[in-house]
Design an enzyme around this catalytic site. Structure first.
Site, short mmCIF file in Angstrom:
data_model
loop_
_atom_site.label_atom_id
_atom_site.label_comp_id
_atom_site.label_asym_id
_atom_site.label_seq_id
_atom_site.Cartn_x
_atom_site.Cartn_y
_atom_site.Cartn_z
N GLU A 32 0.85 -1.19 0.00
CA GLU A 32 0.00 0.00 0.00
C GLU A 32 0.89 1.24 0.00
OE1 GLU A 32 -2.35 2.66 -0.49
OE2 GLU A 32 -3.45 0.78 -0.26
N ALA A 36 -3.10 2.51 5.14
CA ALA A 36 -4.00 1.36 5.14
C ALA A 36 -5.44 1.84 5.29
CB ALA A 36 -3.63 0.40 6.26
N CYS A 40 -11.97 4.19 1.05
CA CYS A 40 -13.10 4.09 1.97
C CYS A 40 -12.79 4.73 3.32
CB CYS A 40 -13.48 2.62 2.18
SG CYS A 40 -14.76 2.37 3.42
N GLY A 176 -24.88 12.12 -8.12
CA GLY A 176 -24.82 10.72 -7.74
C GLY A 176 -24.68 10.62 -6.24
N VAL A 231 -22.50 21.15 -17.88
CA VAL A 231 -21.56 22.19 -17.43
C VAL A 231 -20.54 22.46 -18.52
CG1 VAL A 231 -19.85 22.82 -15.69
CG2 VAL A 231 -21.90 21.54 -15.02
N ASP A 304 -12.99 -1.57 -6.75
CA ASP A 304 -13.20 -0.50 -7.71
C ASP A 304 -12.39 -0.68 -8.99
OD1 ASP A 304 -14.73 0.54 -5.71
OD2 ASP A 304 -13.71 2.47 -5.58
N MET A 310 -18.54 -0.41 -7.46
CA MET A 310 -17.63 0.45 -6.70
C MET A 310 -18.16 0.72 -5.29
SD MET A 310 -15.94 3.08 -9.42
CE MET A 310 -14.77 2.49 -10.64
N HIS A 435 -42.74 -4.24 17.36
CA HIS A 435 -43.50 -2.99 17.24
C HIS A 435 -43.23 -2.11 18.46
CE1 HIS A 435 -46.81 -0.24 16.35
NE2 HIS A 435 -47.16 -0.35 17.63
#
Length: 449
Positions: A32, A36, A40, A176, A231, A304, A310, A435
């Protein structure tokens, strides 16, 4: 150094796969180049949820009078919001790094590049070999070719997460998941928000009933939407910015102090040596089969970077499926049933097929709805805006669930669990729900069939 599997990328897909592989007795070398946790944890799911929580608290204080609690108007301290976000990220990052101190995992905090089907070179020049390779490098923010997108004040979601103030006027390009979450957050914190979306509806991949109602509710909160807006450019206007766009065949402008480009994510494939090894890929990502295997034997791609779905949890379970495949173990993971959520206020969640997808595929179906305003818990919470929609096939089996309203992200998980077990609407009708709970909207929806 030789290991059973080399994993490039320590996001949710990479590090969770490494831990799962080690639990199965495989030796792992994990690379990496950043921290790490990947997108996300560092600049995606977790940081934005920290902002969402701050926005929720601001809304709760602002609305407290309706609940009989009298307080003064809230003051937003953006520096403290960002500091808290950083504290949460640091805490979770440290937790992951601790887990990776496993005797079967060699964690290399460097970039790695493929040399051939079984070896990589690290940024420091060392060569590592393994029987299998797993690419889990994630994605980057996709920036469209808009003139002025590099101007000061034009930011990606990563940069907005470190902003030191609340913009008085925020223009968001793209409605999105990313764009909508930030629109909801900064509207709660006090920004005037304008959204420009090229598609006909917001959340193009969601069921139309959900996207339309969510847009309506967010509009009531003061967020301004322009769909089918293209745009053209972003221009400096003193200390502010002018966004030029076409809408209804005419050119329009909107003034903003900050412009967020939220037009999606692109797979992170550059500099991996894919061409050298002969791995097939496109702008949509690395091509993989149903076992997440590339065209090169022993090289897999998850998350991804393969462009299939993704979402962080999709990457994690794709990784588990890869390890099961390598070990010849049967996997019951169904990668076609992946719930997703949008953490706006109110939330939206979905799993399975939309009504539009059923029509496109020629699938016979029945769809029914129930409303949150008929749910005692929702009304008592002061959250009556919401909709639950279930879709069943001709045999009554649940094939889709779509919810917007309070805690929709949690509620859709029940639908996901039911779908994984092939549950029918008739069976859901007979499952006793506590309930008063929000989950009763699911049973009420089933009773509409």
């Amino acid at each position: 150094m030789n290991s059973d599997i080399i994993i490039i990328g320590a996001g949710p897909g990479g590090y969770e796969t490494a831990l799962y592989a080690a639990k199965k007795g495989l030796s792992v070398t994990l690379f990496e180049e950043r921290r790490a946790g990947g997108t996300c944890l560092q600049e995606g799911c977790i940081p934005t949820k920290c902002f969402c929580r701050s926005a929720e608290v601001a809304d709760t204080v602002a609305d407290s009078q309706t609940m009989g609690i009298i307080t003064s108007a809230p003051t937003v301290d953006m520096a403290r919001i960002v500091a808290r976000k950083n504290e949460v990220v640091d805490q979770l990052t440290a937790g992951i790094e601790f887990l990776l101190k496993n005797k079967l995992i060699t964690y290399v905090p460097e970039r790695a590049e493929l040399l051939d089907a079984h070896s990589v070179k690290s940024a420091s020049g060392e060569t590592y070999t393994a029987r299998h390779m797993l690419i889990a490098t994630g994605s980057t923010a996709k920036i469209p070719p808009i003139e002025g997108s590099g101007l000061p004040g034009v930011v990606t979601s990563t940069q907005l997460l470190d902003i030191d103030h609340v913009p008085a006027r925020l223009c968001i390009v793209g409605a999105g998941v990313i764009g909508l979450e930030f629109a909801s957050i900064f509207r709660s914190l006090g920004s005037a928000v304008t959204m420009l979306e090229f598609a006909k509806e917001i959340l193009p991949n969601f069921d139309t009933d959900i996207s339309k109602r969510l847009k309506q509710v967010l509009g009531k909160r003061g967020i301004e939407f322009f769909n089918q807006a293209g745009v053209k450019s972003i221009e400096p206007n003193g200390p502010a910015l002018t966004v030029r766009y076409t809408w209804k065949n005419q050119e329009h402008t909107v003034e903003a102090d900050t412009v967020l480009i939220a037009t999606g994510r692109a797979p992170r494939v550059e500099g991996l040596g894919l061409d050298r090894v002969g791995i097939h890929y496109s702008p949509k990502g690395i091509e993989t089969d149903d076992n997440l295997q590339t065209n090169v034997p022993d090289i897999y791609a998850i998350g991804d970077v393969n462009g299939r779905c993704m979402l962080a949890h999709a990457a994690s379970f794709q990784g588990r499926k890869v390890i099961d495949h390598l070990l010849g173990e049967k996997s019951n993971i169904d990668l076609h049933i992946i719930p997703s959520a949008v953490f706006t206020r109110p939330e939206a969640g979905m799993v399975g097929l939309t009504e539009e997808e059923c029509k496109q595929r020629g699938i016979a179906f029945t769809a029914k709805k129930s409303l949150f305003r008929a749910n005692g818990k929702a009304v008592s919470m002061g959250e009556p805006d919401g909709l639950c929609k279930l879709i069943a096939d001709e045999n009554g089996r649940i094939i889709g669930g779509h919810i917007f309203g309070a805690h929709a992200a949690d509620l859709v998980q029940e639908v996901s669990a039911l779908m994984n077990r092939g549950t029918t609407i008739a069976q859901l009708k007979e499952m006793i729900h506590a309930h008063p709970t929000l989950s009763e909207v699911l049973q009420e929806c089933a009773r509409e069939f």
